[in-house]
Design a protein around this motif. Sequence first.
Motif, PDB file in Angstrom:
ATOM      1  N   PRO A 103      11.605  -0.988  -2.076  1.00  0.00           N
ATOM      2  CA  PRO A 103      12.236  -0.492  -3.303  1.00  0.00           C
ATOM      3  C   PRO A 103      11.398  -0.802  -4.547  1.00  0.00           C
ATOM      4  O   PRO A 103      10.767  -1.866  -4.609  1.00  0.00           O
ATOM      5  N   PRO A 104      11.367   0.124  -5.518  1.00  0.00           N
ATOM      6  CA  PRO A 104      10.586  -0.072  -6.747  1.00  0.00           C
ATOM      7  C   PRO A 104      10.873  -1.403  -7.448  1.00  0.00           C
ATOM      8  O   PRO A 104       9.947  -2.057  -7.940  1.00  0.00           O
ATOM      9  N   GLN A 105      12.147  -1.808  -7.481  1.00  0.00           N
ATOM     10  CA  GLN A 105      12.507  -3.075  -8.129  1.00  0.00           C
ATOM     11  C   GLN A 105      11.814  -4.248  -7.442  1.00  0.00           C
ATOM     12  O   GLN A 105      11.282  -5.146  -8.102  1.00  0.00           O
ATOM     13  N   THR A 106      11.799  -4.235  -6.101  1.00  0.00           N
ATOM     14  CA  THR A 106      11.148  -5.301  -5.322  1.00  0.00           C
ATOM     15  C   THR A 106       9.637  -5.272  -5.549  1.00  0.00           C
ATOM     16  O   THR A 106       8.994  -6.315  -5.662  1.00  0.00           O
ATOM     17  N   GLN A 107       9.084  -4.047  -5.645  1.00  0.00           N
ATOM     18  CA  GLN A 107       7.641  -3.918  -5.912  1.00  0.00           C
ATOM     19  C   GLN A 107       7.279  -4.555  -7.253  1.00  0.00           C
ATOM     20  O   GLN A 107       6.245  -5.208  -7.385  1.00  0.00           O
ATOM     21  N   MET A 108       8.148  -4.372  -8.233  1.00  0.00           N
ATOM     22  CA  MET A 108       7.919  -4.951  -9.564  1.00  0.00           C
ATOM     23  C   MET A 108       7.974  -6.480  -9.501  1.00  0.00           C
ATOM     24  O   MET A 108       7.165  -7.172 -10.120  1.00  0.00           O
ATOM     25  N   GLU A 109       8.915  -6.991  -8.710  1.00  0.00           N
ATOM     26  CA  GLU A 109       9.036  -8.453  -8.551  1.00  0.00           C
ATOM     27  C   GLU A 109       7.794  -9.017  -7.874  1.00  0.00           C
ATOM     28  O   GLU A 109       7.316 -10.092  -8.242  1.00  0.00           O
ATOM     29  N   ILE A 110       7.298  -8.297  -6.868  1.00  0.00           N
ATOM     30  CA  ILE A 110       6.082  -8.737  -6.163  1.00  0.00           C
ATOM     31  C   ILE A 110       4.904  -8.759  -7.132  1.00  0.00           C
ATOM     32  O   ILE A 110       4.135  -9.730  -7.167  1.00  0.00           O
ATOM     33  N   ALA A 111       4.789  -7.692  -7.951  1.00  0.00           N
ATOM     34  CA  ALA A 111       3.701  -7.601  -8.932  1.00  0.00           C
ATOM     35  C   ALA A 111       3.830  -8.677 -10.013  1.00  0.00           C
ATOM     36  O   ALA A 111       2.831  -9.114 -10.601  1.00  0.00           O
ATOM     37  N   GLU A 133       0.855  -1.190   0.000  1.00  0.00           N
ATOM     38  CA  GLU A 133       0.000   0.000   0.000  1.00  0.00           C
ATOM     39  C   GLU A 133       0.893   1.242   0.000  1.00  0.00           C
ATOM     40  O   GLU A 133       1.731   1.394   0.896  1.00  0.00           O
ATOM     41  N   ARG A 134       0.730   2.067  -1.011  1.00  0.00           N
ATOM     42  CA  ARG A 134       1.509   3.303  -1.157  1.00  0.00           C
ATOM     43  C   ARG A 134       3.023   3.061  -1.013  1.00  0.00           C
ATOM     44  O   ARG A 134       3.720   3.759  -0.285  1.00  0.00           O
ATOM     45  N   GLY A 135       3.468   1.998  -1.658  1.00  0.00           N
ATOM     46  CA  GLY A 135       4.901   1.721  -1.698  1.00  0.00           C
ATOM     47  C   GLY A 135       5.489   1.073  -0.469  1.00  0.00           C
ATOM     48  O   GLY A 135       6.708   0.910  -0.365  1.00  0.00           O
ATOM     49  N   ALA A 136       4.627   0.699   0.499  1.00  0.00           N
ATOM     50  CA  ALA A 136       5.123   0.041   1.719  1.00  0.00           C
ATOM     51  C   ALA A 136       4.215  -1.142   2.038  1.00  0.00           C
ATOM     52  O   ALA A 136       3.070  -1.201   1.588  1.00  0.00           O
ATOM     53  N   SER A 137       4.752  -2.102   2.816  1.00  0.00           N
ATOM     54  CA  SER A 137       3.899  -3.226   3.219  1.00  0.00           C
ATOM     55  C   SER A 137       2.847  -2.698   4.193  1.00  0.00           C
ATOM     56  O   SER A 137       3.132  -1.829   5.018  1.00  0.00           O
ATOM     57  N   ALA A 138       1.634  -3.199   4.078  1.00  0.00           N
ATOM     58  CA  ALA A 138       0.509  -2.717   4.900  1.00  0.00           C
ATOM     59  C   ALA A 138       0.876  -2.732   6.382  1.00  0.00           C
ATOM     60  O   ALA A 138       1.388  -3.722   6.901  1.00  0.00           O
ATOM     61  N   GLY A 139       0.605  -1.619   7.034  1.00  0.00           N
ATOM     62  CA  GLY A 139       0.883  -1.509   8.468  1.00  0.00           C
ATOM     63  C   GLY A 139       2.331  -1.208   8.792  1.00  0.00           C
ATOM     64  O   GLY A 139       2.722  -1.189   9.951  1.00  0.00           O
ATOM     65  N   SER A 140       3.146  -0.979   7.739  1.00  0.00           N
ATOM     66  CA  SER A 140       4.564  -0.689   7.968  1.00  0.00           C
ATOM     67  C   SER A 140       4.918   0.679   7.408  1.00  0.00           C
ATOM     68  O   SER A 140       4.311   1.162   6.459  1.00  0.00           O
ATOM     69  N   PHE A 141       5.943   1.302   8.000  1.00  0.00           N
ATOM     70  CA  PHE A 141       6.394   2.618   7.528  1.00  0.00           C
ATOM     71  C   PHE A 141       7.615   2.479   6.608  1.00  0.00           C
ATOM     72  O   PHE A 141       8.114   3.455   6.088  1.00  0.00           O
TER      73      PHE A 141
END
Length: 259
Positions: free
Chosen positions: A216-224, A204-212
Amino acid sequence: MANTKELSVEDKLRAIYSLQLIDSKIDEIRSVRGELPLEVEDLEDEVAGLTKRLEKFKNDLDTIDAQIKEKKNAIDEHKATIKKYLEQQKNVRNNREYNSLTKEVEFQELEIQLAEKHIKEMKASVEHKKELVAQTKEKLDGKQNHLKHKKAELKDIMAETEKEENFLMEKSAEYEKQIEERLLAAYKRIRGSVRNGLAVVSIERGASAGSFFTIPPQTQMEIAGRKKIITDEHSGRILVDNVLADEVKEEMEKLFAKL
């Protein structure tokens, strides 16, 4: 276990996020009960303790009553002995016998005085014990009444939630069977180590839910991309993309609507 091996990473993520949503729903249901089961247990212990205390006081009173009766019987015996000695004094032949009987009478009178003193003390003890009995009984009545209401409250909540919980637990077990053992073990370990029970969270908004902590964008792409299981390096939670999360949530909402 053959079917679990055939699952794609995306299917595994869908299954484990579905399991998370179901288990969170079970947590929610159980939280409604809150501390109520423990409250009922504590009250039952208090009632048992007060009941035992009340029984002890009543046994003490019975014992004291029996002791008072013994003292009264002893007084009657001492009086009868005095009467006997006084009769004997009428037929004595000398002063020595008369004085001896007089001493015996005096001794019996002292025994009566001592017995009466003990009776007085025991009666005071009885009054004190009766006060304690009344106080304990009043407290016990209050606790029993409180316990009755708490039990009724718990019974109502259990009646409302038991059917839903059983249904969800069956569904949870079904989804667990779809997940390979190692991944399921990791899920359960993470779930048990975090306060809110969330082992799988979405981005959520570039972070794991409930975390501040920003991912990283690269990791977000891998997750997606949903090609491998990725965990948050800070919390250890399993991560899913928000599109997959929304799709699974929509599916689970239909399931929960049946409750």
